[in-house]
Write an enzyme that holds these catalytic residues in place. Structure first.
Site, PDB file in Angstrom:
ATOM      1  N   SER A 125       0.836  -1.234   0.062  1.00  0.00           N
ATOM      2  CA  SER A 125       0.010   0.002   0.014  1.00  0.00           C
ATOM      3  C   SER A 125       0.927   1.313   0.009  1.00  0.00           C
ATOM      4  O   SER A 125       1.977   1.244   0.341  1.00  0.00           O
ATOM      5  CB  SER A 125      -0.909  -0.062   1.218  1.00  0.00           C
ATOM      6  OG  SER A 125      -1.509   1.253   1.687  1.00  0.00           O
ATOM      7  N   TYR A 149      -1.476  -0.699  11.044  1.00  0.00           N
ATOM      8  CA  TYR A 149      -1.870  -1.441   9.687  1.00  0.00           C
ATOM      9  C   TYR A 149      -0.631  -1.045   8.595  1.00  0.00           C
ATOM     10  O   TYR A 149      -0.192  -1.792   8.111  1.00  0.00           O
ATOM     11  CB  TYR A 149      -3.057  -0.850   9.115  1.00  0.00           C
ATOM     12  CG  TYR A 149      -3.240  -0.997   7.603  1.00  0.00           C
ATOM     13  CD1 TYR A 149      -3.646  -2.301   7.279  1.00  0.00           C
ATOM     14  CD2 TYR A 149      -3.034  -0.105   6.317  1.00  0.00           C
ATOM     15  CE1 TYR A 149      -3.557  -2.725   5.977  1.00  0.00           C
ATOM     16  CE2 TYR A 149      -3.069  -0.481   5.097  1.00  0.00           C
ATOM     17  CZ  TYR A 149      -3.412  -1.623   4.946  1.00  0.00           C
ATOM     18  OH  TYR A 149      -3.594  -2.008   3.546  1.00  0.00           O
ATOM     19  N   LYS A 153       2.320  -3.889   6.923  1.00  0.00           N
ATOM     20  CA  LYS A 153       2.641  -3.821   5.421  1.00  0.00           C
ATOM     21  C   LYS A 153       4.341  -3.589   5.306  1.00  0.00           C
ATOM     22  O   LYS A 153       4.870  -4.189   4.409  1.00  0.00           O
ATOM     23  CB  LYS A 153       1.826  -2.537   4.527  1.00  0.00           C
ATOM     24  CG  LYS A 153       0.425  -3.090   4.713  1.00  0.00           C
ATOM     25  CD  LYS A 153       0.102  -4.124   3.459  1.00  0.00           C
ATOM     26  CE  LYS A 153      -1.218  -4.651   3.524  1.00  0.00           C
ATOM     27  NZ  LYS A 153      -1.287  -5.849   2.929  1.00  0.00           N
TER      28      LYS A 153
HETATM   29  P1  NAD Z   1     -11.058  -7.058   1.422  1.00  0.00           P
HETATM   30  O1  NAD Z   1     -11.180  -7.143   2.738  1.00  0.00           O
HETATM   31  O2  NAD Z   1     -12.145  -6.746   0.488  1.00  0.00           O
HETATM   32  O3  NAD Z   1     -10.138  -8.420   0.827  1.00  0.00           O
HETATM   33  C1  NAD Z   1      -9.338  -9.260   1.854  1.00  0.00           C
HETATM   34  C2  NAD Z   1      -9.903 -10.658   1.640  1.00  0.00           C
HETATM   35  O4  NAD Z   1      -8.857 -11.532   2.563  1.00  0.00           O
HETATM   36  C3  NAD Z   1     -11.215 -10.851   2.102  1.00  0.00           C
HETATM   37  O5  NAD Z   1     -11.820 -11.580   1.396  1.00  0.00           O
HETATM   38  C4  NAD Z   1     -10.970 -11.548   3.663  1.00  0.00           C
HETATM   39  O6  NAD Z   1     -12.173 -12.428   3.731  1.00  0.00           O
HETATM   40  C5  NAD Z   1      -9.660 -12.317   3.488  1.00  0.00           C
HETATM   41  N1  NAD Z   1      -8.820 -12.626   4.581  1.00  0.00           N
HETATM   42  C6  NAD Z   1      -8.468 -11.592   5.524  1.00  0.00           C
HETATM   43  N2  NAD Z   1      -7.802 -12.330   6.690  1.00  0.00           N
HETATM   44  C7  NAD Z   1      -7.412 -13.442   5.979  1.00  0.00           C
HETATM   45  C8  NAD Z   1      -6.891 -14.702   6.631  1.00  0.00           C
HETATM   46  N3  NAD Z   1      -6.130 -14.496   7.842  1.00  0.00           N
HETATM   47  N4  NAD Z   1      -6.966 -15.834   5.924  1.00  0.00           N
HETATM   48  C9  NAD Z   1      -7.586 -15.777   4.771  1.00  0.00           C
HETATM   49  N5  NAD Z   1      -8.266 -14.947   4.135  1.00  0.00           N
HETATM   50  C10 NAD Z   1      -8.333 -13.698   4.861  1.00  0.00           C
HETATM   51  O7  NAD Z   1      -9.861  -5.928   0.989  1.00  0.00           O
HETATM   52  P2  NAD Z   1      -9.181  -5.484  -0.497  1.00  0.00           P
HETATM   53  O8  NAD Z   1      -9.537  -4.218  -0.443  1.00  0.00           O
HETATM   54  O9  NAD Z   1      -9.511  -6.388  -1.183  1.00  0.00           O
HETATM   55  O10 NAD Z   1      -7.585  -5.549  -0.089  1.00  0.00           O
HETATM   56  C11 NAD Z   1      -6.821  -6.700  -0.406  1.00  0.00           C
HETATM   57  C12 NAD Z   1      -5.413  -6.492   0.036  1.00  0.00           C
HETATM   58  O11 NAD Z   1      -4.927  -5.045  -0.542  1.00  0.00           O
HETATM   59  C13 NAD Z   1      -5.165  -6.331   1.467  1.00  0.00           C
HETATM   60  O12 NAD Z   1      -3.922  -6.916   1.731  1.00  0.00           O
HETATM   61  C14 NAD Z   1      -5.095  -4.742   1.705  1.00  0.00           C
HETATM   62  O13 NAD Z   1      -4.263  -4.523   2.921  1.00  0.00           O
HETATM   63  C15 NAD Z   1      -4.356  -4.506   0.506  1.00  0.00           C
HETATM   64  N6  NAD Z   1      -4.810  -2.978   0.130  1.00  0.00           N
HETATM   65  C16 NAD Z   1      -6.211  -2.532   0.088  1.00  0.00           C
HETATM   66  C17 NAD Z   1      -6.442  -1.062  -0.203  1.00  0.00           C
HETATM   67  C18 NAD Z   1      -7.613  -0.628  -0.162  1.00  0.00           C
HETATM   68  O14 NAD Z   1      -7.906   0.576  -0.145  1.00  0.00           O
HETATM   69  N7  NAD Z   1      -8.729  -1.368  -0.580  1.00  0.00           N
HETATM   70  C19 NAD Z   1      -5.169  -0.264  -0.606  1.00  0.00           C
HETATM   71  C20 NAD Z   1      -4.052  -0.726  -0.321  1.00  0.00           C
HETATM   72  C21 NAD Z   1      -3.523  -2.177  -0.310  1.00  0.00           C
HETATM   73  C1  WQD Z   2      -9.320   9.855   1.061  1.00  0.00           C
HETATM   74  C2  WQD Z   2      -9.299  11.484   1.351  1.00  0.00           C
HETATM   75  C3  WQD Z   2      -9.584  11.822   3.760  1.00  0.00           C
HETATM   76  C4  WQD Z   2     -13.419   9.714   4.179  1.00  0.00           C
HETATM   77  C5  WQD Z   2      -6.541   4.805   3.320  1.00  0.00           C
HETATM   78  C6  WQD Z   2      -5.546   3.934   3.956  1.00  0.00           C
HETATM   79  C7  WQD Z   2      -4.484   3.601   3.332  1.00  0.00           C
HETATM   80  C8  WQD Z   2      -4.962   2.599   2.039  1.00  0.00           C
HETATM   81  C9  WQD Z   2      -6.285   3.453   1.276  1.00  0.00           C
HETATM   82  C10 WQD Z   2      -4.901   0.399   2.535  1.00  0.00           C
HETATM   83  C11 WQD Z   2      -8.525  12.073   2.548  1.00  0.00           C
HETATM   84  C12 WQD Z   2     -11.089  12.094   2.951  1.00  0.00           C
HETATM   85  C13 WQD Z   2     -12.330  10.425   3.595  1.00  0.00           C
HETATM   86  C14 WQD Z   2     -14.416  10.621   4.533  1.00  0.00           C
HETATM   87  C15 WQD Z   2     -13.252  12.344   4.229  1.00  0.00           C
HETATM   88  N1  WQD Z   2      -5.668   1.524   2.462  1.00  0.00           N
HETATM   89  N2  WQD Z   2     -11.925  11.560   3.669  1.00  0.00           N
HETATM   90  N3  WQD Z   2     -14.480  12.081   4.633  1.00  0.00           N
HETATM   91  O1  WQD Z   2      -6.726   8.014   3.800  1.00  0.00           O
HETATM   92  O2  WQD Z   2      -5.734   8.218   1.535  1.00  0.00           O
HETATM   93  O3  WQD Z   2      -5.789   5.913   2.647  1.00  0.00           O
HETATM   94  O4  WQD Z   2      -7.293   3.926   2.295  1.00  0.00           O
HETATM   95  O5  WQD Z   2      -3.936   0.149   2.271  1.00  0.00           O
HETATM   96  O6  WQD Z   2      -3.598   2.820   3.867  1.00  0.00           O
HETATM   97  O7  WQD Z   2      -4.956   5.248   4.882  1.00  0.00           O
HETATM   98  O8  WQD Z   2      -8.006   7.078   1.883  1.00  0.00           O
HETATM   99  O9  WQD Z   2     -10.363   7.124   1.001  1.00  0.00           O
HETATM  100  O10 WQD Z   2      -9.816   7.168   3.652  1.00  0.00           O
HETATM  101  O11 WQD Z   2      -9.526   9.165   2.229  1.00  0.00           O
HETATM  102  O12 WQD Z   2     -13.146  13.703   4.068  1.00  0.00           O
HETATM  103  O13 WQD Z   2     -15.443  10.121   5.402  1.00  0.00           O
HETATM  104  O14 WQD Z   2     -10.997  11.546   1.756  1.00  0.00           O
HETATM  105  O15 WQD Z   2      -9.650  12.911   4.750  1.00  0.00           O
HETATM  106  O16 WQD Z   2      -8.166  13.293   2.318  1.00  0.00           O
HETATM  107  P1  WQD Z   2      -6.749   7.193   2.340  1.00  0.00           P
HETATM  108  P2  WQD Z   2      -9.463   7.553   2.229  1.00  0.00           P
END
Ligand code: NAD
Ligand code: WQD
Length: 347
Positions: A125, A149, A153
């Site tokens: 991330s 979190y 990562k």
């Molecule tokens: P999500 O929660 O929709 O998907 C994660 C999946 O992993 C789920 O289906 C959950 O049931 C499964 N899971 C969780 N813990 C588990 C475990 N211990 N064993 C087996 N399965 C497990 O999330 P997502 O948005 O699809 O994210 C996927 C990956 O991408 C995650 O690692 C997340 O940290 C990373 N990521 C997500 C975002 C985002 O904003 N969505 C941003 C950056 C990184």
């Molecule tokens: C985006 C913008 C908020 C909600 C997060 C995690 C990051 C990654 C992605 C997993 C910011 C603003 C948001 C609301 C708002 N996840 N906001 N009102 O913070 O960039 O990243 O998700 O890896 O680790 O930190 O994304 O969508 O939460 O926020 O004003 O109700 O929207 O302040 O400027 P962020 P976000």
């Protein structure tokens, strides 16, 4: 064409990636404990692609079950999505995050060693860049974490780099996602937050559909054009295609980090206006003080992914909002929606 073992494949990014993998002709094997997802998403992927997915319900921290599943799958590579992702929850329950995200990744590496698998794509991330020192952020930007979190990562990334030093014949691609949003154009799969969404677009979508009264905008005094936070939103289908490229690119043994973003930032107010246009709904909103831990602006340099993966995000903010809205209004309560939408749209 190859067989891919996808941990966390039932989740938001996982379902979209499984769909693109299947459409590219790969075979997909999903391993997920369904802690933040359900079987419905994968069933819809099967319906869209008219292809079946082999599924095992299991936890990545369960070494025996995981090793057995890997062995049984006979896959050639692994995409590791499984993990927890809510920043706020990671502050109140850090051990759950270290267990799922760090122990889970460690257990996966051991299981891969046990069965002789060497190719891994890992979900990281942009959070590992901490407070941006310069923009756009390239992969050489210093790493730091501002919450548990993010630290999980970072620890997982460090573990992968150390592992590669010890096993230089592996192929590890660490993908650092910026802000994934949107949904598949079918409207059949999308993000299905279990609780109040933390992220901007799912929250806006729930306001538009009438589940929430208004959007709280966290801060309008940032040093940005309109004072609200700027982020690099990327369509989840573009992100999914990035994974297909990472799997398909014939690369030598390596451990590499790649940003997946668009390279362009949008403010909260720009996203809000774009969503209003896409949905035809007014989004009531109010300004509140900054959210602790938030940064003013964050967007990616995408040069490295472009040159190594021959990949570039194609979808713009309008596409992200239109597709996110289609998913939201066809499935007002996500996969739990009480409608016969899926059968009506079955192909
Ligand atoms: P999500 O929660 O929709 O998907 C994660 C999946 O992993 C789920 O289906 C959950 O049931 C499964 N899971 C969780 N813990 C588990 C475990 N211990 N064993 C087996 N399965 C497990 O999330 P997502 O948005 O699809 O994210 C996927 C990956 O991408 C995650 O690692 C997340 O940290 C990373 N990521 C997500 C975002 C985002 O904003 N969505 C941003 C950056 C990184
Ligand atoms: C985006 C913008 C908020 C909600 C997060 C995690 C990051 C990654 C992605 C997993 C910011 C603003 C948001 C609301 C708002 N996840 N906001 N009102 O913070 O960039 O990243 O998700 O890896 O680790 O930190 O994304 O969508 O939460 O926020 O004003 O109700 O929207 O302040 O400027 P962020 P976000």
């Amino acid at each position: 064409m190859s067989s891919i073992f996808v941990t966390g494949g039932a989740g938001y990014i996982g379902t979209h990636t499984c769909l693109e993998l299947l459409q590219a002709g790969h075979k997909v094997f999903v391993y997920d404990n369904l802690s933040n997802s359900s079987r419905l998403g994968l069933e819809r992927v099967e319906r869209i692609t008219n292809t079946s997915i082999e599924f095992i319900e299991g936890d990545v921290t369960d070494a025996n079950a995981l090793t057995r599943a890997l062995q049984h799958s006979q896959c050639e590579s692994v995409i590791h999505f499984a993990g927890l992702k809510a920043v706020g929850e990671s502050v109140t329950n850090p051990l759950a995050y270290y267990h799922n995200n760090v122990v889970g990744t460690l257990t996966l590496l051991r299981a891969m060693l046990a069965v002789g698998l060497k190719k891994l794509v890992f979900s990281s991330s942009a959070t590992v860049y901490g407070e941006p020192q310069l923009l756009p952020i390239d992969e050489a930007h210093p790493l730091s974490a501002t919450n548990p979190y993010g630290r999980t990562k970072l620890v997982a990334e460090d573990m992968l780099r150390d592992h590669f030093r010890a096993y230089p014949d592996w192929n590890i691609t660490i993908l650092r996602y910026f802000n994934p949003v949107g949904a598949h154009e079918s409207g059949l799969i999308g993000e299905d937050p279990k609780d109040t969404p933390n992220n901007l677009m799912p929250y806006i979508a729930q306001v538009a559909i009438g589940l929430r009264d208004r959007l709280n905008i966290w801060g309008n005094d940032y040093p940005t054009a309109d004072g609200t936070g700027v982020r690099d939103y990327i369509h989840v289908v573009d992100l999914a295609i990035g994974h297909v490229k990472a799997i398909a690119t014939p690369t030598p043994s390596q451990c590499i980090e790649l940003n997946l973003g668009t390279g362009r930032g949008y403010s909260v107010l720009e996203v809000l206006r774009a969503f209003e246009l896409a949905s035809g709904k007014a989004i009531p909103h109010e300004f509140f003080p900054r959210r602790p831990g938030d940064v003013a602006a964050c967007y990616a340099s995408t040069k490295q992914a472009e040159s190594i993966l021959q990949w570039r995000a194609e979808r713009n903010l309008e596409d992200m909002c239109v597709d996110h809205w289609r998913w939201q209004h066809l499935n007002p309560a996500g996969y739990g929606s009480n409608n016969d939408f899926a059968s009506k749209h079955a192909t």
